[in-house]
Design an enzyme around this catalytic site. Structure first.
Site, mmCIF file in Angstrom:
data_model
loop_
_atom_site.group_PDB
_atom_site.id
_atom_site.type_symbol
_atom_site.label_atom_id
_atom_site.label_comp_id
_atom_site.label_asym_id
_atom_site.label_seq_id
_atom_site.Cartn_x
_atom_site.Cartn_y
_atom_site.Cartn_z
ATOM 1 N N ASN A 1 0.809 -1.236 0.000
ATOM 2 C CA ASN A 1 0.000 0.000 0.000
ATOM 3 C C ASN A 1 0.840 1.284 0.000
ATOM 4 O O ASN A 1 0.407 2.306 -0.504
ATOM 5 C CB ASN A 1 -1.046 -0.010 1.118
ATOM 6 C CG ASN A 1 -0.449 -0.080 2.499
ATOM 7 O OD1 ASN A 1 0.735 -0.404 2.658
ATOM 8 N ND2 ASN A 1 -1.237 0.206 3.506
ATOM 9 N N GLU B 1 4.322 -3.926 12.503
ATOM 10 C CA GLU B 1 3.338 -2.865 12.205
ATOM 11 C C GLU B 1 2.186 -3.541 11.480
ATOM 12 O O GLU B 1 2.313 -3.892 10.299
ATOM 13 C CB GLU B 1 3.966 -1.786 11.318
ATOM 14 C CG GLU B 1 5.078 -0.989 11.989
ATOM 15 C CD GLU B 1 4.578 -0.111 13.115
ATOM 16 O OE1 GLU B 1 3.363 0.154 13.205
ATOM 17 O OE2 GLU B 1 5.418 0.304 13.928
ATOM 18 N N CYS C 1 -3.380 1.426 6.658
ATOM 19 C CA CYS C 1 -3.646 0.865 7.989
ATOM 20 C C CYS C 1 -4.232 1.934 8.901
ATOM 21 O O CYS C 1 -4.927 1.637 9.862
ATOM 22 C CB CYS C 1 -2.361 0.314 8.584
ATOM 23 S SG CYS C 1 -1.049 1.539 8.557
ATOM 24 N N GLU D 1 7.868 2.706 14.777
ATOM 25 C CA GLU D 1 8.738 3.157 13.692
ATOM 26 C C GLU D 1 8.713 4.669 13.652
ATOM 27 O O GLU D 1 7.737 5.296 14.050
ATOM 28 C CB GLU D 1 8.256 2.584 12.360
ATOM 29 C CG GLU D 1 8.434 1.081 12.298
ATOM 30 C CD GLU D 1 8.239 0.497 10.903
ATOM 31 O OE1 GLU D 1 7.361 0.971 10.174
ATOM 32 O OE2 GLU D 1 8.989 -0.434 10.573
HETATM 33 P P1 NAP Z 1 0.163 -8.971 3.892
HETATM 34 O O1 NAP Z 1 -0.634 -9.869 3.061
HETATM 35 O O2 NAP Z 1 0.318 -9.282 5.319
HETATM 36 O O3 NAP Z 1 1.593 -8.878 3.181
HETATM 37 C C1 NAP Z 1 2.616 -8.066 3.677
HETATM 38 C C2 NAP Z 1 3.949 -8.635 3.239
HETATM 39 O O4 NAP Z 1 4.117 -9.924 3.806
HETATM 40 C C3 NAP Z 1 4.102 -8.813 1.739
HETATM 41 O O5 NAP Z 1 5.437 -8.567 1.376
HETATM 42 C C4 NAP Z 1 3.766 -10.280 1.559
HETATM 43 O O6 NAP Z 1 4.334 -10.857 0.411
HETATM 44 C C5 NAP Z 1 4.397 -10.859 2.791
HETATM 45 N N1 NAP Z 1 3.850 -12.160 3.173
HETATM 46 C C6 NAP Z 1 2.631 -12.686 2.914
HETATM 47 N N2 NAP Z 1 2.516 -13.904 3.472
HETATM 48 C C7 NAP Z 1 3.688 -14.158 4.083
HETATM 49 C C8 NAP Z 1 4.182 -15.261 4.835
HETATM 50 N N3 NAP Z 1 3.460 -16.358 5.071
HETATM 51 N N4 NAP Z 1 5.428 -15.181 5.333
HETATM 52 C C9 NAP Z 1 6.193 -14.094 5.101
HETATM 53 N N5 NAP Z 1 5.785 -13.019 4.405
HETATM 54 C C10 NAP Z 1 4.536 -13.052 3.900
HETATM 55 O O7 NAP Z 1 -0.375 -7.490 3.866
HETATM 56 P P2 NAP Z 1 -0.742 -6.609 2.602
HETATM 57 O O8 NAP Z 1 -2.029 -7.100 2.069
HETATM 58 O O9 NAP Z 1 0.415 -6.492 1.687
HETATM 59 O O10 NAP Z 1 -0.900 -5.171 3.283
HETATM 60 C C11 NAP Z 1 -2.067 -4.768 3.886
HETATM 61 C C12 NAP Z 1 -1.985 -4.922 5.390
HETATM 62 O O11 NAP Z 1 -0.861 -4.199 5.885
HETATM 63 C C13 NAP Z 1 -3.175 -4.316 6.098
HETATM 64 O O12 NAP Z 1 -3.608 -5.168 7.124
HETATM 65 C C14 NAP Z 1 -2.638 -3.027 6.678
HETATM 66 O O13 NAP Z 1 -3.334 -2.558 7.790
HETATM 67 C C15 NAP Z 1 -1.253 -3.415 7.009
HETATM 68 N N6 NAP Z 1 -0.388 -2.237 7.117
HETATM 69 C C16 NAP Z 1 0.025 -1.859 8.364
HETATM 70 C C17 NAP Z 1 0.804 -0.731 8.514
HETATM 71 C C18 NAP Z 1 1.268 -0.290 9.863
HETATM 72 O O14 NAP Z 1 2.200 0.499 9.919
HETATM 73 N N7 NAP Z 1 0.700 -0.749 10.966
HETATM 74 C C19 NAP Z 1 1.174 0.018 7.391
HETATM 75 C C20 NAP Z 1 0.732 -0.395 6.139
HETATM 76 C C21 NAP Z 1 -0.045 -1.543 6.024
HETATM 77 P P3 NAP Z 1 3.440 -11.067 -0.928
HETATM 78 O O15 NAP Z 1 3.141 -9.719 -1.419
HETATM 79 O O16 NAP Z 1 4.335 -11.838 -1.811
HETATM 80 O O17 NAP Z 1 2.215 -11.816 -0.501
#
Ligand code: NAP
Length: 486
Positions: A160, A259, A293, A467
């Site tokens: 994102n 995060e 997020c 962070e």
């Molecule tokens: P995600 O599905 O959790 O993926 C995040 C990262 O983790 C990607 O690089 C993904 O790779 C990788 N990943 C997925 N499955 C994994 C596994 N089993 N083991 C290791 N790595 C793995 O999240 P997203 O859909 O990209 O992002 C949206 C989420 O991020 C939302 O829940 C949002 O709230 C959260 N977010 C939080 C913050 C914060 O600062 N708190 C900031 C931004 C976003 P792939 O792309 O290859 O699947």
């Protein structure tokens, strides 16, 4: 690849960046990057294997002693240079973000500036790794405390904010003296690959930052977390994946920084400046098209001002231009992929079935592109799924409330605790309510809390650690205490 993008993509690297060199993946595998506005393939990127991840750790290990030994001022000056070079290339990077993520160019420009700021901030923090000195009360020994770079860090980032979520980790890691292996999200690997020549030009040595896009995220990250050379895992993404990585990190006691997801309440009291609240709501809800997020997920508006707020918010949302994020005047690009679009449609349908009233939007226009219009829903019932799940799209759900205690209870009724927003002209009420809210960050009469100089992070299932600010540096340092007699 379409002609429109040829110039923008001509020099964007698409291989793995390991040890300061571009490499194919060990099995020759590649995967496609799709423009969510057109559903066209825009690039094919090398997909790292476990073997490649090991090679990246070899490179990070080789670079670590030299980088850790550099004087903090030298590290800071390299980071400062990186900030300047990103700003020099800001427009090119912003367009690249829009191509792979879909967000409107204005959002991408904002992200690039925000991403660069982490290098400026940590250029300044690199020289502020201060220790402590004291005297043991009983033994009289001297207590000398200093902080060492923690070691090799594995960084995993979401799609994102393809630039900022990574620089928010790379900046403090490099400032602390750590070297890193970054696995960016598969939907948006190009931005970080494009950053690598910039970091090289800034003077970051070979192997200090390695980037390995991969579609085998689980396997690749797991292999790294079980390698004894890795000391930190810094993850931004969903709570579901964060939980898995915490389990994995436990096996080798790797220090975690997490995060994770959010479910932000946005509270408008009856004494609020409604126009200011609308302005804040548009930022809190629509920055990044709701794919944040920090996005306001639940609007609680006092019953006395509910109708006025809903009317004004609806007018603003209905006025947003939707289209290809590269086009002039577009404020709302497509969602990142089909899964994201399907989830938003499902959540809206569920809320409508349970009695929500659609004030604007509410229907996807259909492809090509993963578009969903700015949508406002009123009368959302308490059992609507969108009140518990991150919507991650341009949909505002409004409910009314009667009293301060009631709204605090409802706002806190979530497993998440990342950010909450509240609007009131009464500052003592604002601070009183802020204290009662179980969220790591509060926007008090503000719709935006993200700032490199402030500690960003969540309570409860929204994460562990912070962070940005000085705290972000501490995630990449280990405390060592020396008991001294002299
Ligand atoms: P995600 O599905 O959790 O993926 C995040 C990262 O983790 C990607 O690089 C993904 O790779 C990788 N990943 C997925 N499955 C994994 C596994 N089993 N083991 C290791 N790595 C793995 O999240 P997203 O859909 O990209 O992002 C949206 C989420 O991020 C939302 O829940 C949002 O709230 C959260 N977010 C939080 C913050 C914060 O600062 N708190 C900031 C931004 C976003 P792939 O792309 O290859 O699947």
């Amino acid at each position: 690849m379409t002609a429109r993008y040829d110039n923008l993509l001509a020099n964007v690297p698409t291989d793995l960046w390991i040890g300061g060199k571009w490499r194919k993946s060990s099995d020759g595998g590649r995967f496609d990057v799709i423009d969510p506005a057109t559903e066209n393939k825009v690039a094919s990127v090398a997909g790292a294997t476990v073997e490649d991840a090991k090679a990246a750790l070899d490179a990070a290990s080789a670079a670590f002693p030299g980088w850790a030994a550099r004087k903090p001022r030298e590290r800071g000056e390299i980071l400062r240079k990186a900030f300047e070079l990103i700003m020099r290339d800001a427009e090119r990077l912003a367009k690249l973000i829009t191509i792979e993520n879909g967000k409107a160019l204005s959002d991408s420009r904002g992200e690039v500036a925000y991403a660069a700021e982490f290098f400026r901030w940590y250029a300044e923090e690199a020289v502020r790794n201060l220790g402590e000195f004291g005297r043991a009360p009983a033994s009289g020994a001297r207590i000398l405390v200093h902080r060492k770079p923690a070691g090799i860090a594995v960084l995993v980032t979401p799609w994102n904010f393809p630039a900022a979520m990574a620089t928010r980790k790379i900046g403090p890691a490099l400032a602390a003296g750590c070297t890193v292996v970054l696995k960016p999200a598969s939907d948006t690997p190009l931005t970080m690959l494009a950053l690598m020549p910039i970091l090289e030009e800034a003077g970051v040595p070979a192997g200090a930052v390695n980037v390995i896009p991969s579609r085998s995220s689980g396997k690749v990250v797991s292999a790294m977390l079980h390698d004894p050379r890795v000391r930190v895992v810094s993850f931004t993404g969903s709570t579901e994946v964060g939980r898995k990585l915490l389990h994995e990190a436990a096996d080798s006691i790797v220090k975690p920084a997490m995060e994770l997801g959010g479910n932000a309440p946005f509270i408008v009291f009856d004494d609020a400046d409604i126009d200011a609240a609308i302005e804040g709501a548009m930022v809190a809800k629509m920055r990044n098209m709701g794919e944040a997020c920090t996005a306001a997920n639940r609007f609680y508006v006092h019953e006395k001002v509910h109708d006025a707020f809903a009317k004004k918010l609806t007018a603003k949302m209905a006025g947003l231009k939707m289209g290809n994020g590269l086009d002039d005047g577009v404020a709302l690009g497509p969602l990142v992929n089909k899964d994201g679009l399907d989830k938003v449609m499902e959540l809206v349908d569920d809320a409508v079935k349970k009695g929500a009233k659609v004030l604007t939007g509410g229907k996807a226009p259909g492809g090509p592109g993963y578009f969903y219009p700015a949508t406002v829903l009123a009368n959302v019932s308490d059992d609507a799924k969108m009140l518990n799940d991150e919507i991650f799209g341009p949909v505002a759900s409004i409910q009314s409330f009667k009293s301060e205690d009631e709204v605090v209870t409802r706002a806190n009724d979530t497993e998440y605790g990342l950010v909450a927003y509240l609007y009131t002209r009464d500052l003592s009420r604002g601070l009183r309510v802020s204290e009662k809210l179980d969220f790591g960050m509060i926007g008090l009469n503000r719709g935006l809390v993200s700032d490199p100089a402030a500690p960003f992070g969540g309570m409860k299932q929204s994460g562990i650690g912070r962070e940005g600010a000085h705290e972000g540096l501490m995630e990449f340092l280990e405390t060592q205490y020396v008991s001294v007699n002299w």
